[in-house]
Design a protein around this motif. Structure first.
Motif, PDB file in Angstrom:
ATOM      1  N   GLN A 126      23.673  35.085  28.673  1.00  0.00           N
ATOM      2  CA  GLN A 126      24.774  36.009  28.906  1.00  0.00           C
ATOM      3  C   GLN A 126      24.664  36.593  30.304  1.00  0.00           C
ATOM      4  OE1 GLN A 126      25.412  37.689  24.323  1.00  0.00           O
ATOM      5  NE2 GLN A 126      24.752  39.043  25.939  1.00  0.00           N
ATOM      6  N   ARG A 127      25.798  36.752  30.967  1.00  0.00           N
ATOM      7  CA  ARG A 127      25.834  37.339  32.299  1.00  0.00           C
ATOM      8  C   ARG A 127      27.092  38.208  32.451  1.00  0.00           C
ATOM      9  NH1 ARG A 127      21.667  35.144  31.850  1.00  0.00           N
ATOM     10  NH2 ARG A 127      20.535  33.799  33.327  1.00  0.00           N
ATOM     11  N   HIS A 128      26.989  39.205  33.320  1.00  0.00           N
ATOM     12  CA  HIS A 128      28.142  40.005  33.708  1.00  0.00           C
ATOM     13  C   HIS A 128      28.725  39.421  34.994  1.00  0.00           C
ATOM     14  CE1 HIS A 128      27.690  43.457  30.954  1.00  0.00           C
ATOM     15  NE2 HIS A 128      26.396  43.193  31.015  1.00  0.00           N
ATOM     16  N   TYR A 129      30.045  39.268  35.036  1.00  0.00           N
ATOM     17  CA  TYR A 129      30.715  38.792  36.242  1.00  0.00           C
ATOM     18  C   TYR A 129      31.974  39.614  36.511  1.00  0.00           C
ATOM     19  CZ  TYR A 129      27.770  34.629  36.247  1.00  0.00           C
ATOM     20  OH  TYR A 129      26.692  33.768  36.282  1.00  0.00           O
ATOM     21  N   SER A 130      32.176  39.952  37.778  1.00  0.00           N
ATOM     22  CA  SER A 130      33.388  40.659  38.178  1.00  0.00           C
ATOM     23  C   SER A 130      34.594  39.742  38.041  1.00  0.00           C
ATOM     24  CB  SER A 130      33.273  41.137  39.627  1.00  0.00           C
ATOM     25  OG  SER A 130      32.247  42.094  39.763  1.00  0.00           O
ATOM     26  N   ILE A 131      35.726  40.337  37.730  1.00  0.00           N
ATOM     27  CA  ILE A 131      36.980  39.593  37.616  1.00  0.00           C
ATOM     28  C   ILE A 131      37.642  39.566  38.989  1.00  0.00           C
ATOM     29  CG2 ILE A 131      39.227  39.494  36.475  1.00  0.00           C
ATOM     30  CD1 ILE A 131      37.873  41.216  34.218  1.00  0.00           C
ATOM     31  N   ALA A 132      38.022  38.366  39.437  1.00  0.00           N
ATOM     32  CA  ALA A 132      38.591  38.207  40.774  1.00  0.00           C
ATOM     33  C   ALA A 132      40.106  38.314  40.790  1.00  0.00           C
ATOM     34  CB  ALA A 132      38.180  36.849  41.357  1.00  0.00           C
ATOM     35  N   SER A 133      40.745  37.987  39.685  1.00  0.00           N
ATOM     36  CA  SER A 133      42.208  37.928  39.661  1.00  0.00           C
ATOM     37  C   SER A 133      42.825  39.302  39.464  1.00  0.00           C
ATOM     38  CB  SER A 133      42.672  36.989  38.545  1.00  0.00           C
ATOM     39  OG  SER A 133      41.984  37.267  37.335  1.00  0.00           O
ATOM     40  N   ALA A 134      44.070  39.437  39.909  1.00  0.00           N
ATOM     41  CA  ALA A 134      44.833  40.648  39.656  1.00  0.00           C
ATOM     42  C   ALA A 134      45.291  40.659  38.204  1.00  0.00           C
ATOM     43  CB  ALA A 134      46.046  40.706  40.582  1.00  0.00           C
ATOM     44  N   PRO A 135      45.476  41.823  37.614  1.00  0.00           N
ATOM     45  CA  PRO A 135      46.015  41.876  36.256  1.00  0.00           C
ATOM     46  C   PRO A 135      47.414  41.270  36.209  1.00  0.00           C
ATOM     47  CG  PRO A 135      45.131  44.009  36.939  1.00  0.00           C
ATOM     48  CD  PRO A 135      45.182  43.154  38.161  1.00  0.00           C
ATOM     49  N   ASP A 136      47.657  40.448  35.198  1.00  0.00           N
ATOM     50  CA  ASP A 136      49.004  39.923  34.959  1.00  0.00           C
ATOM     51  C   ASP A 136      49.109  39.569  33.485  1.00  0.00           C
ATOM     52  OD1 ASP A 136      47.837  37.402  34.539  1.00  0.00           O
ATOM     53  OD2 ASP A 136      48.198  36.754  36.596  1.00  0.00           O
ATOM     54  N   ASP A 137      50.226  39.001  33.095  1.00  0.00           N
ATOM     55  CA  ASP A 137      50.424  38.674  31.684  1.00  0.00           C
ATOM     56  C   ASP A 137      50.396  37.171  31.440  1.00  0.00           C
ATOM     57  OD1 ASP A 137      52.758  37.974  32.922  1.00  0.00           O
ATOM     58  OD2 ASP A 137      54.082  39.203  31.660  1.00  0.00           O
ATOM     59  N   SER A 138      49.672  36.443  32.286  1.00  0.00           N
ATOM     60  CA  SER A 138      49.658  34.983  32.186  1.00  0.00           C
ATOM     61  C   SER A 138      48.691  34.463  31.138  1.00  0.00           C
ATOM     62  CB  SER A 138      49.287  34.371  33.545  1.00  0.00           C
ATOM     63  OG  SER A 138      47.916  34.630  33.843  1.00  0.00           O
ATOM     64  N   GLY A 139      47.792  35.325  30.634  1.00  0.00           N
ATOM     65  CA  GLY A 139      46.762  34.868  29.718  1.00  0.00           C
ATOM     66  C   GLY A 139      45.623  34.149  30.416  1.00  0.00           C
ATOM     67  N   HIS A 140      45.548  34.305  31.750  1.00  0.00           N
ATOM     68  CA  HIS A 140      44.478  33.700  32.539  1.00  0.00           C
ATOM     69  C   HIS A 140      43.729  34.774  33.329  1.00  0.00           C
ATOM     70  CE1 HIS A 140      46.927  30.118  31.792  1.00  0.00           C
ATOM     71  NE2 HIS A 140      45.874  29.390  32.097  1.00  0.00           N
ATOM     72  N   ILE A 141      42.462  34.532  33.561  1.00  0.00           N
ATOM     73  CA  ILE A 141      41.667  35.341  34.475  1.00  0.00           C
ATOM     74  C   ILE A 141      40.865  34.397  35.358  1.00  0.00           C
ATOM     75  CG2 ILE A 141      41.478  37.423  33.057  1.00  0.00           C
ATOM     76  CD1 ILE A 141      38.791  36.380  32.065  1.00  0.00           C
ATOM     77  N   GLU A 142      40.374  34.916  36.480  1.00  0.00           N
ATOM     78  CA  GLU A 142      39.586  34.102  37.398  1.00  0.00           C
ATOM     79  C   GLU A 142      38.268  34.785  37.729  1.00  0.00           C
ATOM     80  OE1 GLU A 142      43.142  31.615  39.645  1.00  0.00           O
ATOM     81  OE2 GLU A 142      41.984  33.080  40.789  1.00  0.00           O
ATOM     82  N   LEU A 143      37.221  33.980  37.810  1.00  0.00           N
ATOM     83  CA  LEU A 143      35.897  34.425  38.228  1.00  0.00           C
ATOM     84  C   LEU A 143      35.509  33.616  39.452  1.00  0.00           C
ATOM     85  CD1 LEU A 143      34.068  34.286  34.763  1.00  0.00           C
ATOM     86  CD2 LEU A 143      35.340  36.218  35.735  1.00  0.00           C
TER      87      LEU A 143
END
Length: 239
Positions: free
Chosen positions: A62-79
């Motif tokens: 397990q690891r903690h990672y910051s979220i790179a993407s801006a909040p949106d409603d696409s159902g996607h996030i980026e690391l």
């Protein structure tokens, strides 16, 4: 407040299956991994998540990672992950992971370092410390916010500057090992910080510092010496 995003705490506390949909190379040592998370609760720029990998033999990392993407409603996030020497999780992402692979995620986590877009933001980062700051910058652009936002980011060289293609006039890069012709090489200095603090918004700046322990101490000291109130400096450190 401008840019405010609501986040469901109940959903954020639940492990979810995420599917890797895209991999983008950012620098020779860092790549962005786009994940589809259909039940993502939404996040605030600057927050992070917990990521869990389970090996066929049952071993869990397990690891903690910051979220790179801006909040949106696409159902996607980026690391965006640096490849860490001998890193179990970052090594898997950089050498094994392919679109279609699944992992588990839980979040978003931590509100202390979050910037919802409701106050002028002064962002200082080094290396992969730019990742949560980029979420803030992308949010600022996506929402068309008019509040001032300035970023000062340190990298070893132009090739090691993550997101270089996306950065604009709001960002001042500092290069510690090698710089373009005519640009000085060295650490972030009091002069760099002073140039940002010349502009003083009515309500003052909220400063966000992210990087290694050494960088966090150095950058926060420069801010205080330049007159930034200590209670308005938020620090996220790693290493």
């Amino acid at each position: 407040m401008p840019g405010r995003i609501e986040v469901s705490g109940q959903v954020a506390a639940t492990w979810q299956t995420a599917t890797l949909t895209e991999i983008r190379r950012e620098t020779p040592h860092a790549s962005t991994f786009r994940l589809a998370v259909p039940r993502w609760a939404g996040h605030l720029p600057g927050q992070h998540l917990m990521l869990r990998l389970t090996a066929p033999d049952g071993y869990v990392a397990q690891r903690h990672y910051s979220i790179a993407s801006a909040p949106d409603d696409s159902g996607h996030i980026e690391l965006t992950l640096d490849r860490v020497p001998d890193g179990e999780v970052s090594g898997w992402f950089h050498t094994v992971a392919r679109p279609g692979d699944t992992i588990e995620v839980r979040g978003p986590l931590s509100g202390f370092f979050a910037w919802p877009g409701d106050r002028p933001a002064l962002l200082l980062g080094a290396g992969s410390g730019i990742v949560p700051l980029m979420s803030m910058l992308r949010h600022h652009r996506r929402r068309g916010l008019t509040l001032p936002l300035r970023m000062l980011v340190s990298a070893r060289s132009p090739e090691e500057l993550i997101y270089a293609r996306e950065l604009g006039t709001e960002t001042t890069p500092v290069y510690t090992r090698r710089a373009p012709a005519g640009v000085p090489v060295g650490r972030m200095t009091a002069a760099h910080v002073a140039s940002l603090l010349t502009e003083r918004p009515t309500d003052g700046w909220e400063a966000y510092v992210c990087g290694s322990n050494g960088f966090a101490e150095h950058a926060s000291r420069l801010l205080v010496e330049a007159g930034q109130p200590t209670e308005r400096i938020r620090i996220e450190r790693f290493g």
